[in-house]
Write an enzyme that holds these catalytic residues in place. Structure first.
Site, PDB file in Angstrom:
ATOM      1  CG  HIS A  87      -5.478 116.833  64.368  1.00 31.44           C
ATOM      2  ND1 HIS A  87      -5.887 116.629  63.064  1.00 31.44           N
ATOM      3  CD2 HIS A  87      -4.470 117.741  64.280  1.00 31.44           C
ATOM      4  CE1 HIS A  87      -5.171 117.344  62.233  1.00 31.44           C
ATOM      5  NE2 HIS A  87      -4.295 118.051  62.954  1.00 31.44           N
ATOM      6  NE  ARG A 109       1.943 118.726  72.279  1.00 34.75           N
ATOM      7  CZ  ARG A 109       1.645 118.618  70.984  1.00 34.75           C
ATOM      8  NH1 ARG A 109       1.393 119.708  70.277  1.00 34.75           N
ATOM      9  NH2 ARG A 109       1.594 117.435  70.400  1.00 34.75           N
ATOM     10  CG  HIS A 124      -7.272 121.584  62.515  1.00 35.44           C
ATOM     11  ND1 HIS A 124      -6.842 121.646  63.836  1.00 35.44           N
ATOM     12  CD2 HIS A 124      -6.163 121.247  61.786  1.00 35.44           C
ATOM     13  CE1 HIS A 124      -5.559 121.364  63.900  1.00 35.44           C
ATOM     14  NE2 HIS A 124      -5.113 121.114  62.676  1.00 35.44           N
ATOM     15  CG  ASP A 173      -3.541 118.501  59.277  1.00 35.50           C
ATOM     16  OD1 ASP A 173      -3.960 119.498  59.910  1.00 35.50           O
ATOM     17  OD2 ASP A 173      -2.723 117.687  59.749  1.00 35.50           O
TER      18      ASP A 173
END
Length: 328
Positions: free
Chosen positions: A256, A266, A198, A200
């Site tokens: 990304h 993570r 996607h 941002d």
């Protein structure tokens, strides 16, 4: 987190497309260097992505929030669900949005204007909840100031007379900025997508994560994915769709995604700097070439674009609906 066979299929990706190639060409911007402006502009033009060092954000702001986030995500599910479901703010698990996107993660999505009920964020004493609230506010305030510093350097590098042309949108009391804490548990399969590809939609994103790999970016040709080496002491900055429009395509909103890690969890923290809902987004006149048709985008409000993005899938090209058709 346990996957059904259908979810396993949805999360899986084709291995040849994600062969981990480390991207060592990431621009590194030293914010303590007064001569970093030209490097900043070039990074936004070439990649829409860069790493920031010597940022001046107190280490204890970072470590404290990470510790608080780990404590929250370690709670039993029934406790975490007290902070959700996300509508749009709150606790979410696997589902991303309302259009079928899922990821190997759980998250907290929070508004930065203090409307969210922080009393729902954790079990335990009022002191525990207050500690989490204070950790979030300290961190968000610091990264917001850094984002504004970066945006003012970019305005200077673009030779825009109004140096706060971008940063004032984040500083506005009506700024529609949000903050996200993501937790990607160790996955049962290294082929799983943590968060799908996607861009941002906001102006700028400030990302920090622990020392666990997973982040990938797509470069200009849009055909190759590169793994970003983790760096828990630095921040990664993404150009958002709105900044791409305001610079008339000169800066690129970076695509990304995050891959699940089969060995370690993570934790990432992302500040999304957005304008007020009523703000009109369009290429800045000072950045347009001479001529009537030099603007690549139609004017729209942030509310219109946010609504359109909310109704789309993660991988959709959201900006295409707002691009002008240029006659050949």
């Amino acid at each position: 987190m346990v996957l059904s066979p259908l979810e396993q299929q949805q999360f899986s990706v084709v291995r040849p497309s994600i062969t981990p190639t480390l991207f060592h060409g990431i621009p590194v911007i030293d914010l303590s260097n007064p001569d970093s402006t030209s490097c900043l502009v070039k990074a936004c033009e070439d990649y829409g992505f860069f790493k920031v060092i010597n940022h001046g954000i107190p280490t204890h702001f970072i470590s404290n929030l990470e510790s608080q986030a780990i404590d929250f995500f370690s709670l039993p599910l029934h406790e975490k669900l007290k902070a959700g479901p996300p509508n749009p703010f709150g606790y979410g698990n696997k589902s991303i949005g309302h259009n079928g996107d899922i990821g190997w993660l759980e998250y907290l999505l929070l508004t930065t204007d203090h409307d969210f009920d922080y009393q729902k964020l954790a079990s335990g004493s009022p002191q525990t909840r207050e500690s989490f609230r204070r950790a979030i506010n300290d961190y968000v305030s610091a990264v917001k100031n850094m984002a504004c510093q970066i945006l003012e350097l970019l305005a200077d590098g673009l030779r825009i007379q109004e140096k706060n042309v971008f940063s004032k949108l984040l500083m506005d009391e009506q700024s529609d900025s949000v903050f996200r804490l993501n937790h990607y548990p160790p996955s049962p399969d290294k082929n799983l997508i943590g968060f799908g590809e996607h861009t941002d939609p906001q102006i700028i994103s400030v990302l920090r994560s622990n020392n666990t790999s997973g982040l990938q970016i797509s470069l200009k040709d849009d055909s190759s994915w590169f793994s970003v080496p983790p760096d828990q002491d630095s921040f990664f900055i993404n150009v958002g769709d709105s900044l791409q429009v305001m610079t008339n395509g000169r800066f690129k909103s970076v695509k990304h995604r995050v891959l699940a890690n089969s060995e370690k969890s993570r934790v990432s923290m992302i500040y999304f700097g957005g304008p007020p809902l009523s703000e009109k987004i369009a290429p800045l006149p000072s950045l347009l070439m001479e001529g009537e048709n030099s603007s690549l985008y139609k004017e729209f409000t942030w509310f219109e674009y946010k609504k359109s993005a909310y109704e789309s899938r993660l991988a959709d090209n959201r900006l295409c609906l707002f691009e002008k058709i240029v006659a050949s």
